[in-house]
Design a protein around this motif. Sequence first.
Motif, PDB file in Angstrom:
ATOM      1  N   PHE A  69      13.147   0.302   5.035  1.00 25.97           N
ATOM      2  CA  PHE A  69      12.659  -0.209   6.311  1.00 25.97           C
ATOM      3  C   PHE A  69      13.808  -0.289   7.309  1.00 25.97           C
ATOM      4  CE2 PHE A  69      14.123  -3.858   3.925  1.00 25.97           C
ATOM      5  CZ  PHE A  69      14.814  -4.595   4.868  1.00 25.97           C
ATOM      6  N   LEU A  72       6.782  -2.911   0.186  1.00 28.76           N
ATOM      7  CA  LEU A  72       6.813  -3.355   1.575  1.00 28.76           C
ATOM      8  C   LEU A  72       5.469  -3.841   2.100  1.00 28.76           C
ATOM      9  CD1 LEU A  72       9.177  -0.630   3.083  1.00 28.76           C
ATOM     10  CD2 LEU A  72       9.766  -2.843   2.090  1.00 28.76           C
ATOM     11  N   GLU A  73       4.387  -3.455   1.472  1.00 28.55           N
ATOM     12  CA  GLU A  73       3.070  -3.898   1.928  1.00 28.55           C
ATOM     13  C   GLU A  73       2.909  -5.413   1.809  1.00 28.55           C
ATOM     14  OE1 GLU A  73       0.911  -2.094   3.512  1.00 28.55           O
ATOM     15  OE2 GLU A  73       2.206  -0.338   3.301  1.00 28.55           O
ATOM     16  N   LYS A  89       3.922  -8.367   5.065  1.00 31.35           N
ATOM     17  CA  LYS A  89       3.052  -8.933   6.100  1.00 31.35           C
ATOM     18  C   LYS A  89       2.570 -10.327   5.716  1.00 31.35           C
ATOM     19  CE  LYS A  89       0.894  -6.053   8.513  1.00 31.35           C
ATOM     20  NZ  LYS A  89       0.022  -4.996   9.079  1.00 31.35           N
ATOM     21  N   LEU A  94       5.473  -3.815   9.613  1.00 27.72           N
ATOM     22  CA  LEU A  94       5.401  -4.336   8.246  1.00 27.72           C
ATOM     23  C   LEU A  94       5.379  -5.857   8.258  1.00 27.72           C
ATOM     24  CD1 LEU A  94       8.010  -1.993   6.522  1.00 27.72           C
ATOM     25  CD2 LEU A  94       5.546  -2.027   6.079  1.00 27.72           C
ATOM     26  N   SER A  95       6.157  -6.456   9.154  1.00 31.71           N
ATOM     27  CA  SER A  95       6.174  -7.916   9.302  1.00 31.71           C
ATOM     28  C   SER A  95       6.731  -8.257  10.676  1.00 31.71           C
ATOM     29  CB  SER A  95       7.019  -8.581   8.210  1.00 31.71           C
ATOM     30  OG  SER A  95       8.389  -8.266   8.374  1.00 31.71           O
ATOM     31  N   ARG A 138       8.723   0.636   8.852  1.00 28.77           N
ATOM     32  CA  ARG A 138       9.085   1.693   7.915  1.00 28.77           C
ATOM     33  C   ARG A 138      10.161   2.585   8.547  1.00 28.77           C
ATOM     34  NH1 ARG A 138       6.234   1.845   3.468  1.00 28.77           N
ATOM     35  NH2 ARG A 138       4.198   0.801   3.385  1.00 28.77           N
TER      36      ARG A 138
END
Length: 295
Positions: free
Chosen positions: A157, A205-206, A209, A241-242, A257
Amino acid sequence: MVEVKVPATSANIGPGFDCLGLAVKKYNRFVVEEIEEGLVFEGCEEEFKNEENLIYVSMKKCFDKLNYTPTGLSIKIEGDIPVSRGLGSSAACVVGGILAANGLTGGTLSEEEVLNLAAEMEGHPDNITPALYGGITVSVTEEDRTIYNKINIKEDFKLCALIPDFKLSTDRARAVLPKTIDYKQGVYNIGRVALMISALSSGNLELLKIACKDKLHEDYRAQLIENFYDIKDKCSEFNALSVFLSGAGPAIMVMLRKDDTSFSNNIKKYLDTLRNRWEVLELDIDNEGSQVTIL
């Protein structure tokens, strides 16, 4: 003569209030030299050219610990970290000042002594440890000692800082926080800090969030930042992603990403419609931390 390079930092990373922090590739540089007499500043606004300057105050704290009195000091500042935006400008000054003073006196203080002195001055270690050591860190205070660890992360990321044209002091941002929290809020954040560290370590990475959500500080500080929730919603709409408040704010930090090529343009177009002006700046993690060069 000593040159110190200190990275910008972003504290909390959502739920990790006062304990999580990361360093990014944006820097302040300080060149310090002992001179025959006086206190000379270069590269800062006139109002900061005095003994209240945080760099000088930090240097003096170090000198006092070492029982050393310089004849005079020249302090040159090349500042790229915006002040009072939530990107660790004060931590950079504290770390830079202590490392410069320690360098001028032959590096007498140990690494641990530098860390503890800097954390004591800053009041909490979340910005201090990434500023010193780089990367993403977890840090706590235990019996007046700062204990930290770097998180081994899979860097799939990048970061994007949304930096407004208005300032927000840490004191003001702390003043709006409650004196106590609900038990459920504590549990909420503990779970998300654990999930955050797990997601960063595994590269899942999912999960970010969900992991970046917070119940301890963001909702209270949001009232001080115009359009905060609207901006967060737009970031999510543009596949972030966040999204989390950077430190005490008002900057907002976004995780993306590595191959995301559209977010920055999309969010900039949206931010340009708002009353305040916002800078959109893509950043990478700094894994080196502060660098000291004896000139």
